[in-house]
Design an enzyme around this catalytic site. Structure first.
Site, short mmCIF file in Angstrom:
data_model
loop_
_atom_site.label_atom_id
_atom_site.label_comp_id
_atom_site.label_asym_id
_atom_site.label_seq_id
_atom_site.Cartn_x
_atom_site.Cartn_y
_atom_site.Cartn_z
N HIS A 60 0.83 -1.20 0.00
CA HIS A 60 0.00 0.00 0.00
C HIS A 60 0.87 1.26 0.00
CE1 HIS A 60 -4.10 1.68 1.49
NE2 HIS A 60 -3.41 2.65 0.91
N HIS A 62 1.44 5.15 -1.95
CA HIS A 62 0.98 6.18 -2.90
C HIS A 62 2.22 6.86 -3.47
CE1 HIS A 62 -3.28 5.85 -1.77
NE2 HIS A 62 -2.83 5.66 -0.54
N ASN A 94 -4.92 5.77 -7.07
CA ASN A 94 -5.56 7.10 -7.06
C ASN A 94 -4.61 8.20 -7.56
OD1 ASN A 94 -3.96 6.92 -4.76
ND2 ASN A 94 -5.30 8.21 -3.53
N ASP A 307 0.77 2.56 3.74
CA ASP A 307 -0.14 3.63 3.31
C ASP A 307 0.64 4.96 3.20
OD1 ASP A 307 -2.34 5.00 2.42
OD2 ASP A 307 -3.44 4.91 4.33
#
Lengths: 434, 317
Positions: A60, A62, A94, A307
């Site tokens: 996870h 980004h 995203n 994350d």
């Protein structure tokens, strides 16, 4: 890259099992293990006192590219990952444009390969544009050069139960997994932080535990009904752990992750109104931390995932309600896990290897990663010094483009000394090699 | 005194009493024909209002002007803020212009905390989101002290006074500040609201909670009605405005259940016929107009004490 020329002799490393060994890395693999190995022309690294973990795998991350290169690029994000001991990261969907087509996931995958700091495995969006209404072309992403197996609308919950059912069913055709951001949208409208004593006092709109737990319970039942694989992103409450434990006891194909920050930090940090502590799902309570640690220790929670959510300073240098959700994590995750799990006696280093490499690689269907160091295996390794004196975290020194670490100033133990990706050092002496 | 006034919860009992006693002194001076004092001459107070609130803004403006401070009103509408300027940049701009104090009203809880970290001047919270509105609590305490002090000007705390706060506690900065300050001053607080409008962890607050207004009325020295915001009326917090009014509104019948000495308060603006009936709002028990007047005295006291103005007698402090 001239991988074949890289021959490393790592002396006296401690394997996760506790056994001490030399490791000879050649041609991208661990050519030999044993004591007093010798190899002419090999570069030698004295690993006495260091633990040789299988290269860490993050489910996870980004990386923000394409679209928000002001916050992070695939280059800076993967360098940060390598410095944190990672050899593979899953890049969340995203981005702008959203990774919901074969074209975007292939681009992300290629940029990762070109950067060379660690493998980048793209995650595909479940729904078009993360809109939550129509399935993205999951099969096209699965069949692309990026070989996507993990699909997630992370940041948004696939809240429509029928769409979630269809997604779970559909990915069975290519052994995919749906990674759910469990957040009931109606229960969390305008939510700013964990709903509880602190939110009531601070006057910040609450994000109740039930908004996570209700979706997890529903999704476990859906996964069981259609016989598919569900992965629960960033579990943050003790109640969620109980539900997942129950689902696993039924033999259902449910896996879960927890972030380093949810293992260490509580909602009381919001008292400062400093949005560096604003994250989704929010920091919870000491009771939740206890439940999460116990869940990670007994394997109910399969893995730690960062994350890692970089944001430019202006997104945090503002009033709480206006600030972005998210925290960086790649560069401190292993140290945070040592603090939360090893120092407390809840996990040994074999457990850390399992939760930060073996299991996340298995959940991500990622070949060549998550394999315990052994002769013939891939030379993806992290050399870690657990005895390094605790040092305060300094986000300004991070390789990530962003500085939004909630561990700023917090003394964490341990030090990532070196990282090897298929036999090539991406990190040496705690510094990135490129 | 602290450097800033951000939350009533941050005040010590001595600080709170000092503000109230200073406000009494200033209120007496306001009765003179010439209301203006020279004490903050040459100081600049900025009213930085990100929410429309004419009442609070003019109250602060009047307070600062009576102390002879220069007042700059900065409203977010039509300003650089509307063009996307951040709170931090706005704050730094105002500081560069020489603001000695910034009075801030903001829809985000914690905005005054953030502001205090960015500027050197004093920060006075004039209401932040659902967090606090400390000068409202101070003026309410001032009003209670005066009214229940039996006509003489108030002194001391509010020990033993029973205050009932009715309505939307969940979203109310007025309630949070009042609960904190009333506790500091020794009053007992009871909250009455539909369960949907109470914080989930209210059992940890130092006050009683009841869902039954009629049962609490006879045991109240003060009843404080909170405004029902329009946006609550359509968000399933209660079935209808009429039902809310029936269960939690203060009408003449309910007012008659209060002890004879009890007073009725409302921070304004009121929804007549919703949380408070017109005959209650206009009754002699109501302190609503007095609260407005007292607001100026209390805000004068806060500005005076924070900015360290010259002695009221004329000597520098």
């Amino acid at each position: 890259m001239n991988r074949a020329a890289d021959t490393w002799l790592i002396r006296k490393a401690t394997l996760p099992s506790g056994q001490s060994t030399d490791l000879l890395l050649h041609d991208g693999v661990i050519a030999e293990t044993g004591t007093r190995l010798a190899a002419a022309g090999a570069q030698v690294l004295d690993a006495d006192g260091l633990i040789a973990l299988p290269g860490l795998v993050d489910l996870h991350t980004h990386l923000r590219e394409p679209g928000r290169e002001d916050a992070e690029t695939i280059g800076t994000g993967t360098r940060a990952a390598a410095l944190g001991g990672y050899t593979a990261v899953h890049a969340m969907a995203n981005t702008e444009p959203v990774a919901d087509t074969a074209g975007v996931v292939e681009q992300v995958w290629r940029l990762g390969r070109e950067a060379g700091h660690c493998d980048v495995q793209p995650v595909g969006a479940v729904t078009l544009g993360l809109g939550g209404t129509r399935l993205a072309e999951l099969g096209a992403m699965a069949d692309s050069a990026a070989r996507v197996r993990v699909f997630s609308d992370d940041g948004h919950c696939v809240s429509d139960p029928l769409l979630m059912r269809r997604a779970l069913e559909y990915v069975k055709a290519f052994d995919g997994v749906i990674a759910q951001h469990a957040q009931e949208p109606r229960l969390t409208e305008g939510a700013q932080m964990n709903e509880g004593a602190v939110s009531g006092r601070l006057g910040l709109a609450g994000w109740p535990a039930v908004a996570e737990e209700a979706i997890i319970a529903r999704d476990c039942l859906l996964a069981a009904h259609v016989g598919s694989a569900l992965h629960v992103c960033h579990v943050s409450t003790a109640g969620s752990v109980e539900i997942i434990r129950w689902a696993k006891s039924k033999g259902w194909r449910v896996t879960a992750e927890v972030t380093p920050h949810h293992l260490l930090l509580t909602d009381e940090l919001a008292e400062s109104y400093d949005p560096i502590y604003k994250v989704n799902p929010p920091l919870r309570t000491a009771t939740d931390i206890e439940g999460l640690r116990a869940g990670l220790a007994d394997g109910t929670i399969d893995c730690v995932a960062t994350d890692h959510a970089p944001h430019p300073s202006e997104a945090k240098d503002t009033e709480w309600a206006d600030a972005a959700f998210g925290m960086t994590g790649l560069e401190v995750a292993l140290r945070a896990v040592q603090q939360a799990m090893v120092e407390t006696g809840l996990l040994d280093w074999a457990g850390v290897a399992d939760r930060m490499s073996v299991r996340p690689a298995a959940i991500g269907r990622l070949g060549g990663h998550g394999i315990l160091p052994a002769a013939g295996g891939p030379a993806n390794l992290t050399l870690y010094d657990p005895a390094a004196a605790p040092e305060p975290v300094d986000p300004a020194a991070h390789a990530s483009k962003s500085r939004n670490s909630p561990f700023r100033g917090v003394a964490l133990p341990g030090h990532v000394v070196a990282t090897f990706l298929r036999g090539t050092a991406t990190v040496l002496d705690g510094k990135a090699t490129s | 005194m602290n450097r800033h006034l951000i939350a009533a919860a941050d005040l010590s009992r001595d600080d709170a009493l000092l503000i109230l006693d200073t406000a009494e002194e200033l209120a007496r001076m306001s009765d003179r024909p010439i209301k203006k004092l020279p004490t903050l001459r040459g100081r600049t107070v900025v009213n930085l209002f990100f929410e429309d609130s004419t009442r609070t803004r003019i109250s602060f403006e009047a307070a600062a002007k009576r102390l002879s401070a220069d007042v700059i009103n900065f409203s977010a509408k039509g300003s650089s803020v509307a063009k996307g300027e951040s709170l931090k940049d706005t704050a730094l701009t105002l500081e560069a212009m020489g603001a000695d104090a910034v009075v801030i009203r903001h829809d985000a809880s914690g905005a005054p905390h953030r502001l205090a970290g960015w500027i050197r001047g004093h920060v006075i919270n004039a209401g932040d989101g659902m967090h606090e509105h400390p000068t409202q609590a101070l003026l309410d305490a001032f009003t209670i002290r005066r009214r229940l002090g039996g006509g003489r000007s108030g002194a001391g705390g509010l020990d033993g006074v029973r205050v009932t706060i009715v309505g939307d506690v969940l979203h109310s900065r007025v309630a949070r500040s009042n609960i904190a300050l009333l506790n500091i001053l020794g009053a007992g607080v009871t909250l009455v609201a539909p369960p949907t409008l109470l914080p989930i962890a209210v059992d940890g607050w130092s006050c009683e909670v009841s869902y039954d207004l009629d049962a609490v009325l006879p045991k109240s020295d003060v009843i404080m009605m909170l405004r029902v915001q329009r946006e609550r009326m359509t968000a399933a917090y209660f079935p209808s405005v009429r039902e809310y009014s029936r269960r939690y509104g203060l009408d003449a019948g309910r007012m008659a259940m209060l002890p004879e000495h009890a007073i009725v308060m409302h921070p304004g603006p009121m929804n007549r016929g919703v949380e408070i009936a017109a005959e209650v709002a206009d009754s002699p028990r109501s302190t609503i107009v007095e609260q407005v007047a007292n607001g100026v005295s209390v805000r004068m006291a806060v500005l005076y004490l924070l900015l360290g103005g010259a002695e009221l007698t004329g000597e520098p402090r």
